[in-house]
Design a protein around this motif. Structure first.
Motif, PDB file in Angstrom:
ATOM      1  N   GLY A 125       0.818  -1.210   0.000  1.00 33.84           N
ATOM      2  CA  GLY A 125       0.000   0.000   0.000  1.00 33.84           C
ATOM      3  C   GLY A 125       0.852   1.261   0.000  1.00 33.84           C
ATOM      4  O   GLY A 125       0.523   2.244  -0.680  1.00 33.84           O
ATOM      5  N   VAL A 126       1.941   1.249   0.744  1.00 33.81           N
ATOM      6  CA  VAL A 126       2.842   2.407   0.776  1.00 33.81           C
ATOM      7  C   VAL A 126       3.474   2.604  -0.602  1.00 33.81           C
ATOM      8  O   VAL A 126       3.592   3.735  -1.087  1.00 33.81           O
ATOM      9  N   ARG A 128       2.183   1.772  -3.464  1.00 31.06           N
ATOM     10  CA  ARG A 128       1.143   2.321  -4.355  1.00 31.06           C
ATOM     11  C   ARG A 128       0.947   3.812  -4.111  1.00 31.06           C
ATOM     12  O   ARG A 128       0.809   4.594  -5.059  1.00 31.06           O
ATOM     13  N   ARG A 129       0.936   4.211  -2.858  1.00 34.10           N
ATOM     14  CA  ARG A 129       0.706   5.624  -2.534  1.00 34.10           C
ATOM     15  C   ARG A 129       1.859   6.496  -3.017  1.00 34.10           C
ATOM     16  O   ARG A 129       1.632   7.588  -3.547  1.00 34.10           O
ATOM     17  N   ASN A 132       1.563   6.996  -6.651  1.00 39.16           N
ATOM     18  CA  ASN A 132       0.466   7.902  -7.000  1.00 39.16           C
ATOM     19  C   ASN A 132       0.622   9.276  -6.359  1.00 39.16           C
ATOM     20  O   ASN A 132      -0.323  10.069  -6.337  1.00 39.16           O
ATOM     21  N   ILE A 134       0.897  10.226  -3.289  1.00 36.95           N
ATOM     22  CA  ILE A 134       0.051  10.449  -2.119  1.00 36.95           C
ATOM     23  C   ILE A 134       0.918  10.348  -0.871  1.00 36.95           C
ATOM     24  O   ILE A 134       1.792   9.483  -0.785  1.00 36.95           O
ATOM     25  N   VAL A 136       2.495   9.418   2.578  1.00 35.13           N
ATOM     26  CA  VAL A 136       2.525   8.125   3.271  1.00 35.13           C
ATOM     27  C   VAL A 136       2.770   8.284   4.764  1.00 35.13           C
ATOM     28  O   VAL A 136       2.823   7.293   5.493  1.00 35.13           O
TER      29      VAL A 136
END
Length: 209
Positions: A125-126, A128-129, A132, A134, A136
């Motif tokens: 998830g980190v 992916r963020r 993108n 975003i 973290v």
């Protein structure tokens, strides 16, 4: 302008991890997700830091997953600032539960610190963020970790200041005490009276508080 997300197959992730099973698990999971993930050989000697950084930077990763405890190589935290300055997003994945140490990693430039005990999906998830663009890490978490690291630095500076007050002889006596030697043994090997050594020990205790 905000950087657009990179296609997963073009997103290179390097894994700096001396624990073979954990490193291979991360590599496999990331490759199954479609990322270009590769493990990086870790030198067995701390003198290989410069070569390791150069090797990583040459491969142009966007993200590096970094362990802090790298066996004979030593503390991975000393790689972080070099990689961050090269534009690499460093995510620390560590077995250490010392949050002040986590703060040091953040202070050096790490984007996020995750314990190895967390689910693998959290690491993914980190990744992916970051891809993108975003955040973290919250401001609150960052400030907490940096605060803990600052407190640790102050404590270390205070301890060093106390040690600097010791004379050369007091440092020698302290070293003998740390090796488990008794006052009698120290006096005998130093060819001085026990009273003299006791006086030196009292001075050491006073200066170190």
């Amino acid at each position: 302008m905000t950087q657009s997300a990179t296609a997963r197959g073009d997103l290179r992730i390097l894994i700096v991890e001396d624990h073979v099973v954990f490193g291979e698990s991360l590599e496999l999971a990331l490759n199954l997700e479609g990322y270009d993930a590769r493990r990086v050989p870790v030198p067995t000697d701390e003198r290989g830091a410069g070569a390791l950084v150069a090797s990583i930077v040459r491969q142009s990763p966007r993200i590096v997953l970094l362990d802090l405890d790298l066996g004979g190589f030593g503390n991975g935290v000393r790689l972080i600032s070099h990689l961050a300055r090269a534009g690499v997003n460093v995510v620390v994945v560590t077995a250490s539960s010392d949050r002040a140490r986590w703060g040091e990693a953040v202070w050096m430039g790490a984007r996020k610190v995750l314990p190895k005990s967390r689910p693998l999906n959290e690491i993914l998830g980190v990744v992916r963020r970051i891809n993108n663009n975003i955040a973290v890490m919250s401001t609150e978490e960052r400030e907490e970790l940096l605060g803990l690291w600052h407190e640790r630095r102050v404590e270390r500076a205070e301890r060093q200041e106390r040690l600097d007050r010791l004379t050369v002889r007091e440092r020698q006596v302290l070293g003998e005490l740390m090796r488990g030697r008794t006052v009698s043994e120290i006096a005998r090997t130093s060819v001085v009276s026990e009273a003299t050594v006791r006086t030196q020990v009292k001075s050491i205790l006073a200066k170190l508080k």
